[in-house]
Design an enzyme around this catalytic site. Structure first.
Site, short mmCIF file in Angstrom:
data_model
loop_
_atom_site.label_atom_id
_atom_site.label_comp_id
_atom_site.label_asym_id
_atom_site.label_seq_id
_atom_site.Cartn_x
_atom_site.Cartn_y
_atom_site.Cartn_z
N SER A 1 0.79 -1.14 -0.03
CA SER A 1 0.07 0.03 -0.15
C SER A 1 0.71 1.45 -0.14
CB SER A 1 -0.82 0.11 1.22
OG SER A 1 -2.13 0.73 0.98
N ASP B 1 -9.30 -5.64 -5.16
CA ASP B 1 -8.98 -4.37 -4.10
C ASP B 1 -9.64 -3.01 -4.47
OD1 ASP B 1 -7.61 -2.35 -2.37
OD2 ASP B 1 -5.81 -3.18 -3.16
N HIS C 1 -7.48 -5.63 -0.38
CA HIS C 1 -6.12 -5.47 -0.06
C HIS C 1 -5.43 -6.03 0.83
CE1 HIS C 1 -3.81 -1.61 -0.23
NE2 HIS C 1 -3.61 -1.28 0.80
#
Length: 666
Positions: free
Chosen positions: A208, A314, A345
């Site tokens: 991320s 995601d 995610h």
């Protein structure tokens, strides 16, 4: 602009480098250390062995001068760099490469499935390093370096949400590791220190925000960065908050900065956050602030190899990010590899742990130690087809993938359209009214019904599998009834399947109580983590690609503007990258609607929109192109027939989460 050879395979590392690396690491005599599961699994066939003790490792902190005065206090910011490295290597005069994770989350939010944070002893020396990288790789001859981005944890400066300060926080550490920047033993003192213990070869990794920083640093072309492993990472911060003018979250970069910054930065960085807010107007206009936070145009600077990992479902860092980054890297001939899972995610350590750790091990051994272990000659792509079922491709997207124009048309049943190769006759239209309470699940459930909130177009049941691999786009000609309008387009696989429940709390995984250990450990940092398993769901339809836009931004990248009711506009919706097989017997659907509730904010009005079907085209990346679609739809049943459920029975699907955690972290 530096260009690489246009080769779909990753080049071999010279044999000489492999031999030298082997002499400096693999052939070293074992050093006593605690036996672990990871030790038992490791071997010497082109893979570094755990010959160094973890419990004796050097643990230290350094503050590196970034050369940036982000907080405006009149001196350059220093970022905190916590290091764990093998002591025996230093004692023997052996230099080691570096695995680096630069993050804003080490004190505020934690890393990994269990939210681990950095911990320190009473003297401020690092004790616990989140994740398994230190436990596993330090015994194998690597240093692991964790960097606090500016404005977070023990660093100076201010959080910059992907801007110069964020990128420089990590780039300056790469420079320091290669003797080009200054490091200090304390945050404010003048006692300098050099990284004489490293070869200067750096691999950046992170999920991320962390992976996003890795993308940004690679885009600078910094020397010494040999590879990056961005997991669920952002490639353009504008595309994190907006989709062609449509706001995707009820917040902006200033809010994210507030969540991650240190208490000291909270007080000193108000002006920086004010600038972030002013540069991110909620009308969706692309300002110069976003240009500085878009790494895609600088893909030509990338010298590092890139191992991309992303969840195709995601809904936080959407798959457009890896798609546009991958395409740009491919255009520049950058060495690359990709894993695509069915998760949201989620880190690969939590959806494919037993395969991920040895793959990552071989990847770092190849690019940081120079081992010729064959990882560069393996298939470029691993794709999850069903929970825990994977396929591979030599190159990705596969050879023979072509952007193929599919066209919507009116169907034999009013309000239920068809999707095929032939254009609709002139004057053919479809209409819908934006209902901000509905989402993609509602539209797909009622795709075979004439409902007022969407326009749906469906193929006949396929006679052969049809694979889409890459990014799609939908060119629309629409006429609004009001001065503002938001649009959504989704691709749907209509048919039963077992998939990961990506909208559940674990985003496709269930976290179990038992643990598995990966590397050596200490009482304070055990290297043992909770196991996971796939969170499965039986569904009757699967939305597998999405795109959104504000119609007022039809002249992208110009600023948005009010619409003239009754006037037709042309706009392109970019649908997120994916790799999905619609099986024989299923149907492929394109749905066009307004607000996708929970995923895009509604416009200020609820317009009725008329779609000119003749002026609308879906360009989909079909493996086999036009011919594959023609074969898959030859001899099928009428498009309005619904073989997968009784007529009128809603097909179950996964409803998007009611609210997303607007933090590119978990």
């Amino acid at each position: 602009m530096r260009r690489h050879p246009r080769d779909t395979r990753i080049p071999w590392i010279p044999l000489v480098a492999a031999v030298l690396a082997a002499l400096t690491a693999v052939l070293l005599p074992p050093v006593a250390g605690p036996a672990t599961a990871a030790t038992a699994q490791s071997g010497s066939n082109g893979m570094s062995r755990p010959v160094y003790s973890y419990d004796r490792a050097v643990r230290e902190s350094v503050w590196v001068d970034t050369g940036v005065d982000g907080d405006g206090d009149g001196r350059a910011d220093r970022v905190a760099v916590d290091i764990v490295r093998p002591r025996e290597a230093a004692e023997q005069g052996r230099r080691v490469p570096v695995i680096m994770d630069a993050s804003p989350y080490y004190s505020c939010c934690g890393r990994g499935n269990e939210g681990q944070k950095k911990t320190y002893d009473a003297q401020g020396a690092p004790v616990q390093f989140p994740l398994f990288y230190d436990n596993y790789f330090v015994p194998r001859g690597y240093a692991v370096v964790l960097v606090d981005l500016a404005g977070t944890n023990r660093s100076d400066g201010c959080v910059d949400i992907g801007g110069r300060s964020d990128v420089q926080s990590a780039k300056s550490v790469v420079d320091w590791l290669n003797g080009r920047a200054r490091g200090y033993r304390t945050r404010t003192g003048q006692d300098t220190t050099e990284a004489s213990w490293t070869t200067g070869a750096v691999g950046m990794i992170g999920k991320s925000y962390d992976g996003t920083v890795a993308n940004g640093v690679a885009a600078t072309g910094v020397e010494g960065l040999k590879t990056i492993v961005p997991i669920g990472a952002i490639s353009s911060w504008y595309d994190y908050y907006f989709a062609k003018g449509a706001a995707l979250y009820d917040g902006g970069p200033d809010g994210l900065a507030t969540r991650v910054e240190s208490p000291e930065a909270l007080a000193r960085c108000k002006a920086v956050k004010r600038a972030l807010a002013e540069g991110a107007p909620r009308n969706g206009d692309r300002t110069p602030q976003w240009d500085a936070r878009d790494y895609v145009p600088d893909a030509g600077n990338v010298r590092a190899s890139v191992f991309v990992v992303h969840g195709t479902q995601d809904l936080n860092v959407r798959t457009k990010h890896f798609g546009q980054w991958w395409d740009a890297l491919a255009e520049e001939g950058v060495e690359r590899k990709i894993w695509l899972s069915q998760t949201g995610h989620v880190d690969p350590f939590d959806f494919r742990r037993e395969a991920w750790v040895p793959t990552l091990h071989r990847w770092f051994d190849h690019y940081l130690l120079g081992y010729d272990n064959g990882v560069d000659r393996e298939p470029m792509a691993d794709i999850e087809r069903a929970p825990d079922q994977w396929s591979t491709d030599r190159v990705w997207p596969p050879s023979g993938t072509r952007a193929t124009a599919l066209r919507p048309a009116e169907g034999p049943v009013t309000g239920v359209g068809t999707l095929g190769l032939a254009p609709a006759p002139r004057g053919a239209t479809a209409e819908f009214t934006d209902d901000p309470k509905l989402n993609e699940h509602d539209w797909a459930t009622h795709v075979d019904e004439a409902t007022p909130g969407k326009a749906g177009f469906v193929t006949p049941p396929l006679t052969r599998d049809l694979r889409l691999s890459g990014s799609s786009r939908v060119d629309l000609t629409v006429t609004p009834s009001t001065a503002s309008a938001h649009l959504s387009a989704v691709l749907v696989d209509l048919g039963p399947a077992t998939i990961r429940d990506y909208a559940a709390r674990g985003e496709g995984i269930l976290t179990l109580d038992e643990r598995s250990c990966w590397g050596s450990g200490t009482p304070e940092d055990t290297g043992c983590f909770k196991r996971t398993e796939a969170d499965k769901e039986q569904v009757g339809h699967t939305v597998f690609s999405r795109g959104w836009a504000d119609l007022g931004h039809y002249a992208d990248p110009a600023p948005g503007r009010p619409l003239t009711p009754g006037k037709p506009y042309k706009i392109t919706l970019d649908l997120a990258a994916t790799d999905h097989v619609v099986p024989a017997g299923h149907r492929l659907a394109l749905i066009v609607a307004g607000t996708d509730a929970g995923l895009v904010e509604p416009a200020s009005t609820t317009p009725r929109l008329k779609v000119d079907l003749r002026g609308t085209t879906a360009r989909l990346p079909l493996v086999g192109g036009y011919a594959a679609f023609a074969r898959a739809t030859a001899g099928g049943h009428p498009a309005t027939e619904r073989p997968t459920a009784p007529t009128g029975t809603p097909l179950p699907g996964i409803r998007p989460p009611a609210s997303l955690d607007h933090l590119p972290a978990r």
